[in-house]
Design a protein around this motif. Structure first.
Motif, PDB file in Angstrom:
ATOM      1  N   TYR A 116       0.852  -1.196   0.000  1.00 32.49           N
ATOM      2  CA  TYR A 116       0.000   0.000   0.000  1.00 32.49           C
ATOM      3  C   TYR A 116       0.884   1.241   0.000  1.00 32.49           C
ATOM      4  O   TYR A 116       1.782   1.381   0.824  1.00 32.49           O
ATOM      5  N   ASN A 117       0.639   2.133  -0.955  1.00 31.11           N
ATOM      6  CA  ASN A 117       1.451   3.342  -1.105  1.00 31.11           C
ATOM      7  C   ASN A 117       0.519   4.552  -1.190  1.00 31.11           C
ATOM      8  O   ASN A 117      -0.379   4.595  -2.028  1.00 31.11           O
ATOM      9  N   ILE A 118       0.746   5.548  -0.324  1.00 28.21           N
ATOM     10  CA  ILE A 118      -0.143   6.710  -0.299  1.00 28.21           C
ATOM     11  C   ILE A 118      -0.056   7.543  -1.575  1.00 28.21           C
ATOM     12  O   ILE A 118      -0.891   8.433  -1.794  1.00 28.21           O
ATOM     13  N   GLU A 119       0.916   7.257  -2.440  1.00 28.17           N
ATOM     14  CA  GLU A 119       1.012   7.998  -3.699  1.00 28.17           C
ATOM     15  C   GLU A 119      -0.189   7.753  -4.604  1.00 28.17           C
ATOM     16  O   GLU A 119      -0.443   8.528  -5.535  1.00 28.17           O
ATOM     17  N   ILE A 120      -0.938   6.679  -4.339  1.00 32.34           N
ATOM     18  CA  ILE A 120      -2.131   6.418  -5.165  1.00 32.34           C
ATOM     19  C   ILE A 120      -3.136   7.549  -5.024  1.00 32.34           C
ATOM     20  O   ILE A 120      -3.960   7.780  -5.914  1.00 32.34           O
ATOM     21  N   GLU A 121      -3.084   8.283  -3.888  1.00 37.91           N
ATOM     22  CA  GLU A 121      -4.079   9.335  -3.636  1.00 37.91           C
ATOM     23  C   GLU A 121      -4.009  10.430  -4.686  1.00 37.91           C
ATOM     24  O   GLU A 121      -5.044  10.924  -5.143  1.00 37.91           O
ATOM     25  N   LYS A 122      -2.822  10.820  -5.082  1.00 33.98           N
ATOM     26  CA  LYS A 122      -2.679  11.884  -6.083  1.00 33.98           C
ATOM     27  C   LYS A 122      -3.260  11.446  -7.430  1.00 33.98           C
ATOM     28  O   LYS A 122      -3.900  12.243  -8.132  1.00 33.98           O
ATOM     29  N   LYS A 123      -3.027  10.180  -7.780  1.00 34.13           N
ATOM     30  CA  LYS A 123      -3.566   9.674  -9.048  1.00 34.13           C
ATOM     31  C   LYS A 123      -5.094   9.663  -9.026  1.00 34.13           C
ATOM     32  O   LYS A 123      -5.744  10.035 -10.003  1.00 34.13           O
ATOM     33  N   VAL A 124      -5.643   9.228  -7.902  1.00 39.30           N
ATOM     34  CA  VAL A 124      -7.101   9.173  -7.775  1.00 39.30           C
ATOM     35  C   VAL A 124      -7.693  10.567  -7.823  1.00 39.30           C
ATOM     36  O   VAL A 124      -8.719  10.807  -8.491  1.00 39.30           O
ATOM     37  N   GLN A 125      -7.080  11.538  -7.122  1.00 39.51           N
ATOM     38  CA  GLN A 125      -7.570  12.924  -7.134  1.00 39.51           C
ATOM     39  C   GLN A 125      -7.573  13.490  -8.548  1.00 39.51           C
ATOM     40  O   GLN A 125      -8.505  14.207  -8.945  1.00 39.51           O
ATOM     41  N   LYS A 135      -7.885  11.830 -11.289  1.00 43.07           N
ATOM     42  CA  LYS A 135      -8.977  11.184 -12.025  1.00 43.07           C
ATOM     43  C   LYS A 135     -10.306  11.852 -11.698  1.00 43.07           C
ATOM     44  O   LYS A 135     -11.109  12.155 -12.597  1.00 43.07           O
ATOM     45  N   TRP A 136     -10.555  12.094 -10.417  1.00 44.84           N
ATOM     46  CA  TRP A 136     -11.807  12.754 -10.009  1.00 44.84           C
ATOM     47  C   TRP A 136     -11.950  14.110 -10.695  1.00 44.84           C
ATOM     48  O   TRP A 136     -13.019  14.474 -11.164  1.00 44.84           O
ATOM     49  N   GLU A 137     -10.847  14.845 -10.708  1.00 47.79           N
ATOM     50  CA  GLU A 137     -10.891  16.193 -11.279  1.00 47.79           C
ATOM     51  C   GLU A 137     -11.157  16.142 -12.774  1.00 47.79           C
ATOM     52  O   GLU A 137     -11.960  16.918 -13.303  1.00 47.79           O
ATOM     53  N   ASN A 138     -10.488  15.237 -13.460  1.00 51.97           N
ATOM     54  CA  ASN A 138     -10.652  15.135 -14.910  1.00 51.97           C
ATOM     55  C   ASN A 138     -12.061  14.690 -15.297  1.00 51.97           C
ATOM     56  O   ASN A 138     -12.632  15.173 -16.273  1.00 51.97           O
ATOM     57  N   GLU A 139     -12.624  13.781 -14.504  1.00 51.57           N
ATOM     58  CA  GLU A 139     -13.936  13.225 -14.843  1.00 51.57           C
ATOM     59  C   GLU A 139     -15.099  14.039 -14.287  1.00 51.57           C
ATOM     60  O   GLU A 139     -16.249  13.788 -14.639  1.00 51.57           O
ATOM     61  N   GLU A 140     -14.800  15.008 -13.396  1.00 53.96           N
ATOM     62  CA  GLU A 140     -15.828  15.854 -12.775  1.00 53.96           C
ATOM     63  C   GLU A 140     -16.987  15.019 -12.229  1.00 53.96           C
ATOM     64  O   GLU A 140     -18.166  15.341 -12.425  1.00 53.96           O
ATOM     65  N   ARG A 164      -7.015  26.018  -1.931  1.00 57.72           N
ATOM     66  CA  ARG A 164      -7.799  25.167  -2.839  1.00 57.72           C
ATOM     67  C   ARG A 164      -7.078  23.834  -3.059  1.00 57.72           C
ATOM     68  O   ARG A 164      -7.687  22.760  -3.035  1.00 57.72           O
ATOM     69  N   GLU A 165      -5.772  23.912  -3.270  1.00 51.98           N
ATOM     70  CA  GLU A 165      -4.981  22.689  -3.478  1.00 51.98           C
ATOM     71  C   GLU A 165      -4.951  21.840  -2.215  1.00 51.98           C
ATOM     72  O   GLU A 165      -4.951  20.606  -2.283  1.00 51.98           O
ATOM     73  N   GLN A 166      -4.906  22.483  -1.061  1.00 49.47           N
ATOM     74  CA  GLN A 166      -4.902  21.726   0.189  1.00 49.47           C
ATOM     75  C   GLN A 166      -6.224  20.984   0.394  1.00 49.47           C
ATOM     76  O   GLN A 166      -6.243  19.840   0.835  1.00 49.47           O
ATOM     77  N   ILE A 167      -7.330  21.634   0.065  1.00 44.63           N
ATOM     78  CA  ILE A 167      -8.639  20.978   0.185  1.00 44.63           C
ATOM     79  C   ILE A 167      -8.722  19.786  -0.764  1.00 44.63           C
ATOM     80  O   ILE A 167      -9.210  18.709  -0.402  1.00 44.63           O
ATOM     81  N   LYS A 168      -8.204  19.965  -1.969  1.00 45.12           N
ATOM     82  CA  LYS A 168      -8.192  18.856  -2.928  1.00 45.12           C
ATOM     83  C   LYS A 168      -7.339  17.700  -2.419  1.00 45.12           C
ATOM     84  O   LYS A 168      -7.689  16.532  -2.614  1.00 45.12           O
ATOM     85  N   SER A 169      -6.244  18.018  -1.729  1.00 41.40           N
ATOM     86  CA  SER A 169      -5.351  16.967  -1.232  1.00 41.40           C
ATOM     87  C   SER A 169      -6.013  16.125  -0.143  1.00 41.40           C
ATOM     88  O   SER A 169      -5.582  15.007   0.124  1.00 41.40           O
ATOM     89  N   PRO A 223     -11.867   7.550   0.701  1.00 45.18           N
ATOM     90  CA  PRO A 223     -12.283   7.446  -0.706  1.00 45.18           C
ATOM     91  C   PRO A 223     -11.158   7.120  -1.688  1.00 45.18           C
ATOM     92  O   PRO A 223     -11.407   6.467  -2.703  1.00 45.18           O
ATOM     93  N   HIS A 224      -9.926   7.582  -1.403  1.00 45.64           N
ATOM     94  CA  HIS A 224      -8.822   7.297  -2.325  1.00 45.64           C
ATOM     95  C   HIS A 224      -8.538   5.799  -2.372  1.00 45.64           C
ATOM     96  O   HIS A 224      -8.444   5.195  -3.450  1.00 45.64           O
ATOM     97  N   PHE A 225      -8.387   5.210  -1.197  1.00 46.16           N
ATOM     98  CA  PHE A 225      -8.130   3.776  -1.079  1.00 46.16           C
ATOM     99  C   PHE A 225      -9.216   2.986  -1.783  1.00 46.16           C
ATOM    100  O   PHE A 225      -8.935   2.074  -2.575  1.00 46.16           O
ATOM    101  N   CYS A 226     -10.460   3.337  -1.520  1.00 47.77           N
ATOM    102  CA  CYS A 226     -11.586   2.581  -2.060  1.00 47.77           C
ATOM    103  C   CYS A 226     -11.713   2.746  -3.564  1.00 47.77           C
ATOM    104  O   CYS A 226     -12.047   1.784  -4.274  1.00 47.77           O
ATOM    105  N   ASP A 227     -11.460   3.940  -4.055  1.00 53.73           N
ATOM    106  CA  ASP A 227     -11.531   4.165  -5.494  1.00 53.73           C
ATOM    107  C   ASP A 227     -10.504   3.305  -6.226  1.00 53.73           C
ATOM    108  O   ASP A 227     -10.790   2.689  -7.259  1.00 53.73           O
ATOM    109  N   TYR A 228      -9.304   3.250  -5.656  1.00 53.94           N
ATOM    110  CA  TYR A 228      -8.230   2.460  -6.280  1.00 53.94           C
ATOM    111  C   TYR A 228      -8.585   0.973  -6.275  1.00 53.94           C
ATOM    112  O   TYR A 228      -8.435   0.287  -7.289  1.00 53.94           O
ATOM    113  N   ILE A 229      -9.071   0.459  -5.140  1.00 52.42           N
ATOM    114  CA  ILE A 229      -9.446  -0.951  -5.054  1.00 52.42           C
ATOM    115  C   ILE A 229     -10.618  -1.251  -5.988  1.00 52.42           C
ATOM    116  O   ILE A 229     -10.685  -2.329  -6.602  1.00 52.42           O
ATOM    117  N   SER A 230     -11.520  -0.287  -6.135  1.00 49.46           N
ATOM    118  CA  SER A 230     -12.675  -0.515  -7.016  1.00 49.46           C
ATOM    119  C   SER A 230     -12.237  -0.708  -8.460  1.00 49.46           C
ATOM    120  O   SER A 230     -12.872  -1.455  -9.214  1.00 49.46           O
TER     121      SER A 230
END
Length: 871
Positions: free
Chosen positions: A7-16, A18-23, A123-128, A683-690
């Motif tokens: 498990y690597n917390i770097e997945i969170e940035k990738k998931v974020q 994706k969320w932003e791109n897909e709105e 804004r970036e901190q809230i997104k993080s 949500p980051h963890f769950c999105d990645y596992i999904s």
């Protein structure tokens, strides 16, 4: 997708990203789903989020995600409450200027530039943090479209007679040099002196006690209680104020505290709210002794120009010299200070704009009762505040960076000229206007600006498109939820209700959820001076946003929350544990489309976990609907212990040896539902596992309880099987054997019918899980002689009497023979500590020697699940 080993917390940035791109969190205007609109707090853009923000935004996001998964069309906007004095002060520091050094417009531009940069960082901190905000609905109070709505609200309330201008005493911050509302006054305890001062009279002298001798030049009366026998003969007589010479009359008033000081009180203009009340009641003159800079005025004579603190020292020295100071006593008092800079406030008379609160209070009280408050007692806090209100809300501020008051004053006829709604937004200092009474253009613009709460108190109207889309506004106002901290109940909550009543006649929201503050690890409020501040960025960098969110979730709404690093670390280890379980399962799950189809489950262990899962779904669903976010503890326990530690261990042999489709189906089903339950929290963890598991519609589908899968017998039997396997596993561990070590033969004795049935149902699972060649289930108990070699107490269940003397009582049990044990179980254990009864020791376990061989610890109440092991 292949699942990484660790498990690597770097997945969170990738998931974020994706969320932003897909709105995916965008509010759909013409959706058939019921709307759920959150009136989010617009923070002041300092440039950084603190941990209190992280707590509050996590709460909001859990609600937003849960409602979205429950089928609501969620509008979760983000706002920024820009207009604040700290920005003006910061700009002055950065550019080494004062706001009076440059043009108002230029100074405002510098404030806007700084604010935009601070918003960008926050804004970036809230997104993080993984907050599921619809960024297309962002609102910023300094933007023209928002200012237009603030000014329109002002104009309409003015025309309704709810806003007026007058010269009255107001709370004034000498450092900020602006009026502030009573809701912005905080109270701190400090040590001071009660000074006993002699006032000379024609017949005798009078001693008064005061903490503010610097206000002697503004003394306009002396008050005593009408029933105070000490002063009945001087009521109506005059005394001379020491050092300053004015004569003041003694009046009798029942609100005077006879026991405080000498029972004689001087009335000054103005020392506190009580002075204001007495001045109005007795029509006393007003003497302005302190100016807007916190300095004494010309009425103070030689003390003119001194700050109040310095003037106090000098006046006390002179009172001593002149023989007027009788004595001093140390005293602790609550001092009103400015909520922004903590400077002690003064009460001075100036011309200001006010909201006539008294006209609105009856309707406000009615609306407060229409709103659901969580927790309920927070409503009492607001109602108590309302009951004690006796001043109107001062809404004008002597600053630059804020919403301009759209007013001019006609120099020719004295008329107050109000801007027309169609001309808004407007800055009267930059644009001329025409008097609507005499037609003159010789107008003086209003330079004062609106209190920042005048902006932020219309947020529920703004986010529902008030003045912008009438149809949308009618459909979506009032909003569903206001989440906020308890520290701003008397400001943001009260002002929003007040403005909504004034402008719409309705409540602003259906519910209000109040969160507490974050405390440091030392248990105190976080502050730089205490050195106990922890920044969200620091936590995210080390453990990831999901671990921070899980820490925040494990708290009670409305209560203050202590930050503990160990709780964040536990959350991280929990995610890592679940990750490893999901990775193991994925190694055996291939045809996911096939596993998504419903199928009948027969295995007792599968039915056990499926039934328990349904009850977990029901529990989490009910808790989240009632804002009990600490239900995360139930998920912790189920995932870590029931699923990872027990169920997966019990199905491994079926996966490895049998490629069992039913086990695969159950694994996939459970992981699917657990990931959905965990999504609002992590949500980051769950999105990645999904993605790994091809889980459909994750952010829009909360699991539903399948009542056909609830099976009480399966749960009862499954627990017996689980506990038996746990006991044998512990035996292996105690003997230093690996969990995969093979056992040749195990005898399990029981006298209980349900246990006997359960063990037979789970026979293959016991054998396969524990690598046993042969297991014999025998009804009854063994005809064997044995002795106790170990006592293992279950401290969570044994009674308090046993706990109190654990060591001594355990020795007695350990050395008892079988006959003594039977007697203890039937009669209790008589010791010097008293009688330790059966119910106090029923969960103590013992380990035995059977035919010379050590066997597993068993419950001494019966011989349930005694494992006779032959290696």
């Amino acid at each position: 997708m292949e699942m990484p080993k660790d498990y690597n917390i770097e997945i969170e940035k990738k998931v974020q990203k994706k969320w932003e791109n897909e709105e995916i969190y965008k509010f759909i205007e013409n959706s058939d789903k019921p709307p759920y609109i959150i009136d989010t707090p617009p923070p002041y853009p300092t440039g950084r989020l603190h941990l209190g923000h992280a707590l509050n935004w996590t709460y909001m996001d859990i609600i937003a995600r849960y409602k979205r998964m429950k089928g609501y069309n969620v509008l979760f906007p983000q706002g920024w409450d820009c207009h604040g004095l700290p920005t003006e002060v910061k700009v002055e520091e950065i550019y080494n200027i004062t706001k009076s050094d440059i043009d108002r417009k230029k100074f405002r531009e510098l404030c806007i530039k700084l604010t935009e940069e601070n918003i960008r960082r926050m804004r970036e901190q809230i997104k993080s943090l993984g907050i599921s905000i619809d960024w297309s609905r962002e609102y910023i109070t300094m933007k023209p479209d928002y200012i237009k709505k603030s000014q329109t609200a002002f104009v309409r309330m003015y025309k309704q007679g709810l806003i007026y201008r007058g010269e009255f005493p107001v709370n004034w911050c000498p450092r900020c040099q602006t009026a502030i509302a009573f809701a912005e006054v905080e109270y701190i305890e400090r040590e001071s002196y009660l000074n006993y001062i002699k006032f000379k009279g024609d017949e005798k002298d009078l001693i008064i006690a005061t903490t503010r001798p610097e206000l002697l030049p503004a003394c306009v009366a002396i008050l005593v209680h009408p029933e105070d026998e000490r002063y009945k003969d001087i009521v109506g007589k005059e005394f001379t104020v020491p050092l300053f010479g004015q004569k003041v009359k003694v009046l009798a008033d029942e609100s005077v505290e006879k026991e405080f000081g000498t029972g004689a009180v001087m009335v000054c203009t103005f020392g506190d709210k009580t002075d204001v009340h007495w001045v109005n009641k007795y029509n006393l003159p007003v003497i302005k002794a302190v100016n807007e800079r916190g300095e004494l005025t010309e009425v103070a004579g030689k003390y003119k120009g001194l700050k109040t603190e310095e003037a106090r020292k000098r006046i006390i020295e002179d009172l001593k010299k002149e023989g007027y100071l009788i004595k001093q006593e140390k005293i602790k008092q609550n001092v009103g200070v400015c909520w922004r800079c903590k400077t002690p406030i003064e009460i001075i008379v100036t011309k200001q704009w006010f909201v006539d609160i008294k006209k609105l209070l009856p309707k406000v009280r009615e609306v407060v009762d229409e709103i659901k408050w969580v927790p309920e007692h927070m409503k009492i806090r607001l109602l108590n505040w309302i009951e004690n209100m006796d001043w109107d809300w001062v809404i004008s501020r002597q600053r630059i960076f804020a919403t301009p008051i759209p007013i001019w004053y006609c120099r020719d006829c004295g008329n107050i000229v109000v801007a027309k709604e169609e001309d808004l937004p407007i800055d009267p200092t930059e644009k001329g206007y025409k008097c609507d009474k005499c037609g003159s253009t010789n107008l003086e613009p209003e330079k004062d600006v609106l209190d920042t709460w005048m902006d932020s108190s219309i947020t529920p109207l703004v986010i529902t498109k008030w003045l912008e889309d009438e149809e949308f506004f009618k459909k979506h106002y009032p909003t569903q939820l206001r989440p906020q901290g308890h520290d701003i109940i008397r400001t943001w909550a009260f002002y929003t209700i007040l403005r909504s009543v004034a402008l719409t006649g309705k409540k602003p929201w259906e519910e209000i959820v109040i969160n507490g503050m974050v405390l440091g690890e030392d248990g105190h409020k976080m502050s730089k001076s205490r050195g106990n501040v922890v920044e969200p960025d620091e936590i995210i960098e080390k453990y990831g946003a999901d671990s921070l969110r899980l820490w925040a979730s494990n708290s009670t709404i409305g209560e203050d929350v202590q930050f503990l690093w160990k709780e964040v670390d536990y959350a991280y280890r929990f995610l890592r544990k679940f990750w490893n379980a999901c990775r193991f399962a994925k190694m055996h799950i291939d045809n996911i489309d096939e596993l998504k189809k419903n199928r009948k489950v027969n295995n007792i262990v599968d039915r056990w976990i499926l039934s328990k899962l349904q009850k977990l779904i029901e529990k989490i669903d009910n808790d989240l609907s009632n804002y009990r976010f600490n239900t995360i503890v139930n998920l912790y326990k189920f995932i870590w212990h029931e699923f990872c530690d027990n169920y997966i261990e019990m199905v491994k042999y079926r996966l490895y040896e049998k490629n069992d489709l039913e086990a695969k189906y159950t694994l996939y089903y459970v992981i699917d539902k657990l990931i959905r339950l965990l999504t609002p929290f992590a949500p980051h963890f769950c999105d990645y596992i999904s993605e790994i598991y091809n889980i459909d519609n994750l952010h829009f589908s909360f699991p539903e309880v399948n009542r056909e899968l609830i099976d009480e017998n399966a749960e009862k039997y499954g627990e017996i099987i689980k506990n038996t396997i746990v006991a044998i596993r512990r035996y292996k561990a105690n003997k230093g054997l690996s969990l995969n070590a093979k056992l040749k033969e195990v005898f399990i004795y029981t006298e209980d019918e349900d246990t006997y049935k359960a063990l037979n149902l789970g026979l293959e699972d016991i054998k396969g899980t524990m690598k046993i060649e042969d297991v014999k289930i025998i009804k009854g108990k063994p005809e064997l002689r044995y002795k106790i070699i170990e006592i293992i107490p279950d401290k969570s269940k044994i009674g308090p009497e046993f706990k109190k003397h654990t060591k001594e009582v355990m020795e007695i049990i350990k050395n008892a023979d079988e006959e003594t044990l039977e007697k203890i179980l039937s009669e209790g254990l008589k010791t010097e500590f008293g009688i330790i009864r059966r119910e106090h020791i029923k969960d103590v376990k013992r380990a035995l020697f059977v035919e010379g061989k050590e066997v597993e610890a068993v419950n001494i109440e019966n011989v349930l699940a005694l494992a006779l092991v032959k290696l």
